[in-house]
Design a protein around this motif. Structure first.
Motif, PDB file in Angstrom:
ATOM      1  N   PRO A 164     -10.413  -3.238  -0.032  1.00 21.36           N
ATOM      2  CA  PRO A 164      -8.950  -2.748   0.797  1.00 21.36           C
ATOM      3  C   PRO A 164      -9.331  -2.090   2.065  1.00 21.36           C
ATOM      4  O   PRO A 164      -8.308  -2.127   2.723  1.00 21.36           O
ATOM      5  CB  PRO A 164      -8.658  -1.830  -0.524  1.00 21.36           C
ATOM      6  CG  PRO A 164      -9.200  -2.481  -1.719  1.00 21.36           C
ATOM      7  CD  PRO A 164     -10.509  -3.145  -1.413  1.00 21.36           C
ATOM      8  N   VAL A 166       0.180  -8.056  -0.709  1.00 24.11           N
ATOM      9  CA  VAL A 166      -0.604  -8.928  -1.452  1.00 24.11           C
ATOM     10  C   VAL A 166       0.250  -9.776  -2.163  1.00 24.11           C
ATOM     11  O   VAL A 166       1.048  -9.375  -3.172  1.00 24.11           O
ATOM     12  CB  VAL A 166      -1.216  -8.310  -2.695  1.00 24.11           C
ATOM     13  CG1 VAL A 166      -2.040  -9.476  -3.742  1.00 24.11           C
ATOM     14  CG2 VAL A 166      -2.443  -7.250  -2.192  1.00 24.11           C
ATOM     15  N   TYR A 219      -2.777  -1.153  -5.780  1.00 24.58           N
ATOM     16  CA  TYR A 219      -2.790  -2.241  -4.710  1.00 24.58           C
ATOM     17  C   TYR A 219      -4.291  -2.483  -4.345  1.00 24.58           C
ATOM     18  O   TYR A 219      -4.674  -3.373  -4.367  1.00 24.58           O
ATOM     19  CB  TYR A 219      -2.265  -1.296  -3.683  1.00 24.58           C
ATOM     20  CG  TYR A 219      -2.387  -1.894  -2.049  1.00 24.58           C
ATOM     21  CD1 TYR A 219      -1.628  -3.130  -1.824  1.00 24.58           C
ATOM     22  CD2 TYR A 219      -3.283  -1.510  -1.220  1.00 24.58           C
ATOM     23  CE1 TYR A 219      -1.925  -3.725  -0.653  1.00 24.58           C
ATOM     24  CE2 TYR A 219      -3.535  -2.086  -0.029  1.00 24.58           C
ATOM     25  CZ  TYR A 219      -2.938  -3.304   0.417  1.00 24.58           C
ATOM     26  OH  TYR A 219      -3.117  -3.767   1.482  1.00 24.58           O
ATOM     27  N   LEU A 231      -9.027  -4.466   5.105  1.00 21.79           N
ATOM     28  CA  LEU A 231      -7.760  -5.062   5.450  1.00 21.79           C
ATOM     29  C   LEU A 231      -6.966  -4.413   6.547  1.00 21.79           C
ATOM     30  O   LEU A 231      -6.997  -3.141   6.675  1.00 21.79           O
ATOM     31  CB  LEU A 231      -6.602  -5.032   4.119  1.00 21.79           C
ATOM     32  CG  LEU A 231      -7.147  -5.952   2.817  1.00 21.79           C
ATOM     33  CD1 LEU A 231      -5.990  -5.995   2.034  1.00 21.79           C
ATOM     34  CD2 LEU A 231      -7.377  -7.272   3.431  1.00 21.79           C
ATOM     35  N   VAL A 240      -5.957  -5.963  -4.314  1.00 23.09           N
ATOM     36  CA  VAL A 240      -6.540  -6.765  -2.991  1.00 23.09           C
ATOM     37  C   VAL A 240      -7.906  -7.172  -3.619  1.00 23.09           C
ATOM     38  O   VAL A 240      -8.294  -8.382  -3.286  1.00 23.09           O
ATOM     39  CB  VAL A 240      -6.691  -5.493  -2.026  1.00 23.09           C
ATOM     40  CG1 VAL A 240      -7.726  -5.942  -1.260  1.00 23.09           C
ATOM     41  CG2 VAL A 240      -5.461  -5.198  -1.365  1.00 23.09           C
ATOM     42  N   LEU A 265      -6.832 -11.078  -3.536  1.00 23.81           N
ATOM     43  CA  LEU A 265      -7.340 -11.332  -2.112  1.00 23.81           C
ATOM     44  C   LEU A 265      -8.870 -11.701  -1.852  1.00 23.81           C
ATOM     45  O   LEU A 265      -9.509 -11.954  -0.886  1.00 23.81           O
ATOM     46  CB  LEU A 265      -6.742 -10.552  -1.110  1.00 23.81           C
ATOM     47  CG  LEU A 265      -5.324 -10.415  -0.867  1.00 23.81           C
ATOM     48  CD1 LEU A 265      -4.879  -9.242   0.190  1.00 23.81           C
ATOM     49  CD2 LEU A 265      -4.806 -11.621  -0.802  1.00 23.81           C
ATOM     50  N   GLN A 310      -0.929  -4.867   4.992  1.00 24.67           N
ATOM     51  CA  GLN A 310      -1.053  -6.199   4.506  1.00 24.67           C
ATOM     52  C   GLN A 310      -0.795  -6.129   3.155  1.00 24.67           C
ATOM     53  O   GLN A 310      -0.966  -5.168   2.427  1.00 24.67           O
ATOM     54  CB  GLN A 310      -2.276  -6.808   4.726  1.00 24.67           C
ATOM     55  CG  GLN A 310      -2.596  -8.177   4.268  1.00 24.67           C
ATOM     56  CD  GLN A 310      -3.752  -8.928   4.411  1.00 24.67           C
ATOM     57  OE1 GLN A 310      -4.419  -8.635   5.516  1.00 24.67           O
ATOM     58  NE2 GLN A 310      -4.238  -9.894   3.591  1.00 24.67           N
ATOM     59  N   LYS A 359     -11.117  -9.370  -1.373  1.00 25.74           N
ATOM     60  CA  LYS A 359     -11.560  -8.513  -0.348  1.00 25.74           C
ATOM     61  C   LYS A 359     -11.531  -6.889  -0.745  1.00 25.74           C
ATOM     62  O   LYS A 359     -11.024  -6.508  -1.663  1.00 25.74           O
ATOM     63  CB  LYS A 359     -10.374  -8.597   0.943  1.00 25.74           C
ATOM     64  CG  LYS A 359     -10.357 -10.244   1.454  1.00 25.74           C
ATOM     65  CD  LYS A 359      -9.546 -10.039   2.639  1.00 25.74           C
ATOM     66  CE  LYS A 359      -9.390 -11.637   3.092  1.00 25.74           C
ATOM     67  NZ  LYS A 359      -8.484 -11.446   4.260  1.00 25.74           N
ATOM     68  N   ASN A 404       0.898  -1.283  -0.102  1.00 23.95           N
ATOM     69  CA  ASN A 404      -0.229  -0.121  -0.034  1.00 23.95           C
ATOM     70  C   ASN A 404       1.036   1.318  -0.068  1.00 23.95           C
ATOM     71  O   ASN A 404       1.575   1.412   0.789  1.00 23.95           O
ATOM     72  CB  ASN A 404      -0.944  -0.092   1.333  1.00 23.95           C
ATOM     73  CG  ASN A 404      -1.807   1.364   1.190  1.00 23.95           C
ATOM     74  OD1 ASN A 404      -1.737   2.006   0.460  1.00 23.95           O
ATOM     75  ND2 ASN A 404      -3.068   1.018   2.265  1.00 23.95           N
TER      76      ASN A 404
END
Length: 363
Positions: free
Chosen positions: A319, A328, A307, A322, A311, A315, A326, A317, A290
């Motif tokens: 962002p 990726v 980023y 998170l 995500v 992921l 975190q 998810k 990030n």
């Protein structure tokens, strides 16, 4: 009961061993401490490579710890500092190795991160913790140590020393020709996944050469991965467009190359933060980390930020949900960055830098 803060510390210890980008981001905190207490002695315990970058930093005594020496190196460092007692030790490395190292240091007060930011149970090794600072940039997290101590002037200053020999080293690569600097590879650690493609870099090299007549100096370490990346980029470039200095420069030489470059383009790695410290316009390439936390602090508006897309894509998810910081860890994340994205940010960066040169801030 909280341990009291020193009103006027005579000897400040800084414990931060790595990495290159992080120690660059820490320097403004050291400068702020120096402004607040110009008579204070500052001792910085630092890693070997990081010291070679910052050697000569005014007003700072460096104690070098080479992590490859393990426990034996720790014991030697403890013996070296056996008669030293810090008024305050700023424990700024969130790693168990550094916390173990801190056990052999004498200090009236040990300050570390708050529980939300501490890693490897760092808060067990300190007397006082920072106030919470959600979603802080790394540089701001370092400044929080100065804030806790009551430092008032937190303006940013680096003033990194670059010896004349380093500038001569830089000139040996460029022969005085104008250039941008491109450091294509991040640290080749396991599951780092911060590197963009050779094809993408080559497209940017082409644009910079054709549209602006600027050469591209490639820099990096001497690993096989980095050298091969440089060769692949150069093979796709027009003759004369690339100067491949990967694995050839010292860290001070790299700092000089960055200082004299028109701009720097690199992924999340030491050179973007070195460029930030030198005031060199910087385009950071971010997808696995990030940039709001770890981007080049003064040039975050010019980051290529994929980023959030990474995500969502890898992921699955949102962002915003998170944990801060975190990563990726997916090998395809950087492929979300396209050459046009980088060229767009580069052109915006050049336009802004040009305006700043024509109309400097008179305040």
């Amino acid at each position: 009961m909280k341990h009291p803060l020193p009103v006027r510390p005579a000897h400040i210890g800084v414990l931060r061993l790595s990495a290159l980008g992080d120690v660059c981001n820490l320097v403004p905190t050291v400068r702020a401490l120096q402004r607040q207490w110009p008579e204070a002695r500052i001792t910085w315990i630092i890693g070997k490579g990081e010291h070679s970058l910052l050697a000569g930093l005014s007003g700072v005594e460096f104690i070098v710890y080479d992590k490859s020496t393990g426990l034996a190196g720790m014991r030697e460092l403890w013996r070296r500092l056996g008669d030293t007692r810090f008024d305050v030790l700023l424990h700024m490395q969130q790693a168990l190795r550094a916390s173990v190292l801190s056990l052999g240091l004498k200090a009236d007060l040990r300050i570390g991160y708050d529980k939300a930011r501490a890693k490897d149970a760092q808060h067990w090794f300190t007397h006082r913790q920072l106030a919470p600072h959600p979603q802080a940039h790394v540089l701001e997290s370092f400044l929080d140590f100065a804030r806790l101590l009551g430092v008032e002037d937190l303006s940013l200053d680096w003033s990194l020393p670059v010896p004349e020999s380093a500038h001569k080293e830089a000139a040996s690569f460029t022969s005085g020709a104008p250039y941008i600097l491109m450091s294509p590879c991040a640290n080749p650690r396991l599951r780092n996944f911060r590197n963009w493609s050779a094809e993408g870099y080559a497209a940017v090299v082409e644009h910079v050469w054709v549209q602006h007549g600027l050469k591209t100096v490639l820099t990096g370490g001497g690993s096989t991965q980095e050298r091969e990346m440089g060769q692949r980029i150069a093979a796709q470039a027009q003759p004369g467009a690339v100067i491949d200095a990967i694995g050839e420069s010292s860290l001070k030489g790299l700092l000089a190359l960055i200082d004299e470059a028109r701009a720097v383009i690199a992924p999340d790695s030491g050179p973007v933060h070195m460029a930030n410290a030198m005031g060199t316009p910087t385009v950071g390439l971010f997808a696995t980390t990030n940039p709001e936390r770890a981007g080049p602090y003064c040039w975050r508006d010019f980051v290529v930020n994929r980023y959030p897309d990474a995500v969502r894509t890898y992921l699955h998810k949102d962002p915003d949900t998170l944990p801060w910081g975190q990563r990726v860890r997916h090998p395809d994340a950087m492929s979300l960055i396209h050459a046009d994205d980088v060229i767009d940010r580069f052109e915006a960066l050049l336009a802004t830098a040009r305006k700043q040169t024509e109309f400097p801030d008179e305040t």
